[in-house]
Design a protein around this motif. Structure first.
Motif, PDB file in Angstrom:
ATOM      1  N   LYS A 102       0.866  -1.093   0.035  1.00  0.00           N
ATOM      2  CA  LYS A 102       0.027  -0.021  -0.103  1.00  0.00           C
ATOM      3  C   LYS A 102       0.927   1.048  -0.103  1.00  0.00           C
ATOM      4  CE  LYS A 102      -3.703  -1.844   2.619  1.00  0.00           C
ATOM      5  NZ  LYS A 102      -4.768  -1.535   3.775  1.00  0.00           N
ATOM      6  N   GLN A 103       0.414   2.065  -0.839  1.00  0.00           N
ATOM      7  CA  GLN A 103       1.002   3.396  -0.765  1.00  0.00           C
ATOM      8  C   GLN A 103      -0.019   4.542  -0.300  1.00  0.00           C
ATOM      9  OE1 GLN A 103       2.452   3.738  -4.825  1.00  0.00           O
ATOM     10  NE2 GLN A 103       4.168   2.332  -4.462  1.00  0.00           N
ATOM     11  N   LYS A 104       0.459   5.417   0.959  1.00  0.00           N
ATOM     12  CA  LYS A 104      -0.450   6.307   1.270  1.00  0.00           C
ATOM     13  C   LYS A 104       0.244   7.724   1.137  1.00  0.00           C
ATOM     14  CE  LYS A 104      -2.578   3.509   4.814  1.00  0.00           C
ATOM     15  NZ  LYS A 104      -3.105   3.506   6.003  1.00  0.00           N
ATOM     16  N   SER A 105      -0.498   8.729   1.097  1.00  0.00           N
ATOM     17  CA  SER A 105      -0.103  10.070   1.131  1.00  0.00           C
ATOM     18  C   SER A 105      -1.173  11.001   1.689  1.00  0.00           C
ATOM     19  CB  SER A 105      -0.253  10.462  -0.452  1.00  0.00           C
ATOM     20  OG  SER A 105      -0.041  12.101  -0.627  1.00  0.00           O
ATOM     21  N   PHE A 107      -2.577  10.197   4.853  1.00  0.00           N
ATOM     22  CA  PHE A 107      -3.459   9.395   5.250  1.00  0.00           C
ATOM     23  C   PHE A 107      -4.604   8.784   4.329  1.00  0.00           C
ATOM     24  CE2 PHE A 107      -2.281  12.602   8.476  1.00  0.00           C
ATOM     25  CZ  PHE A 107      -1.537  11.587   9.394  1.00  0.00           C
ATOM     26  N   ILE A 108      -4.273   8.934   3.087  1.00  0.00           N
ATOM     27  CA  ILE A 108      -5.137   8.630   1.867  1.00  0.00           C
ATOM     28  C   ILE A 108      -4.296   7.538   1.232  1.00  0.00           C
ATOM     29  CG2 ILE A 108      -6.429   8.934  -0.112  1.00  0.00           C
ATOM     30  CD1 ILE A 108      -6.923  11.909   0.752  1.00  0.00           C
ATOM     31  N   THR A 109      -4.800   6.255   1.085  1.00  0.00           N
ATOM     32  CA  THR A 109      -4.307   5.022   0.352  1.00  0.00           C
ATOM     33  C   THR A 109      -4.404   5.596  -1.087  1.00  0.00           C
ATOM     34  OG1 THR A 109      -4.777   3.494   2.227  1.00  0.00           O
ATOM     35  CG2 THR A 109      -4.248   2.565   0.067  1.00  0.00           C
ATOM     36  N   VAL A 110      -3.408   5.674  -1.827  1.00  0.00           N
ATOM     37  CA  VAL A 110      -3.463   6.179  -3.371  1.00  0.00           C
ATOM     38  C   VAL A 110      -3.153   5.001  -4.351  1.00  0.00           C
ATOM     39  CG1 VAL A 110      -3.225   8.523  -2.751  1.00  0.00           C
ATOM     40  CG2 VAL A 110      -1.186   7.046  -3.273  1.00  0.00           C
ATOM     41  N   PHE A 134      -7.149   3.012  -3.463  1.00  0.00           N
ATOM     42  CA  PHE A 134      -8.042   3.005  -2.191  1.00  0.00           C
ATOM     43  C   PHE A 134      -8.328   1.576  -1.482  1.00  0.00           C
ATOM     44  CE2 PHE A 134      -9.623   6.367  -5.521  1.00  0.00           C
ATOM     45  CZ  PHE A 134      -8.759   7.371  -4.750  1.00  0.00           C
TER      46      PHE A 134
END
Length: 155
Positions: A102-105, A107-110, A134
């Motif tokens: 998972k890659q987050k930016s 606090f949003i999983t992008v 997401f």
């Protein structure tokens, strides 16, 4: 006979369905960027920008021609990145584990990727199976289907 959402069955071979919608969307975005750059750019680097987006768009189209096939009879995985590349074979015994990244930016999983980690000889190879945005649930279902096809113990 069991049916799978992410695979197309041909005898004892299961072919992973390609995420054509994702790759065509990427290609369409690149074409739109090329048009916008061509019309509105006054930079001397316009040719470089157009070349960059054309290359990314071409790779998007080529990725739709890739194949990952699971042959239950021979207990092997065939992977072909593009239609003109040579296929690479892995044994089911080369399988090590699944990796869902998972890659987050902020606090949003992008971006989320499902990867098969294979040990062939003394080398570790990664096979990208699918990508989503997401949520990881579709990728978890995909890894469950692969586990069923490969005959791995269910957890």
């Amino acid at each position: 006979m069991q049916t799978f959402k992410y695979f197309k069955q041909e005898g004892n071979t299961y072919k992973l369905k390609v995420q054509k919608g994702l790759f065509y969307t990427i290609t369409f975005g690149c074409v739109a960027a090329i048009i916008a750059i061509s019309l509105y750019s006054t930079s001397r680097a316009t040719f470089l920008y157009v070349t960059f987006f054309a290359l990314i768009g071409l790779l998007g189209i080529l990725r739709t021609t890739g194949i990952i096939a699971f042959d239950q009879h021979n207990r092997e995985i065939q992977r072909k990145r593009f239609f003109f590349s040579t296929p690479v074979s892995y044994s089911f015994d080369d399988f090590d584990h699944f990796l869902i990244s998972k890659q987050k930016s902020y606090f949003i999983t992008v971006s989320i990727q499902a990867i098969m980690v294979m040990r062939k000889g003394n080398k570790i190879r990664h096979i990208l199976l699918a990508q989503t945005l997401f949520t990881a649930k579709p990728l978890q279902r995909l890894s469950d289907e692969i586990s069923t096809i490969m005959g791995l113990p269910q957890h």
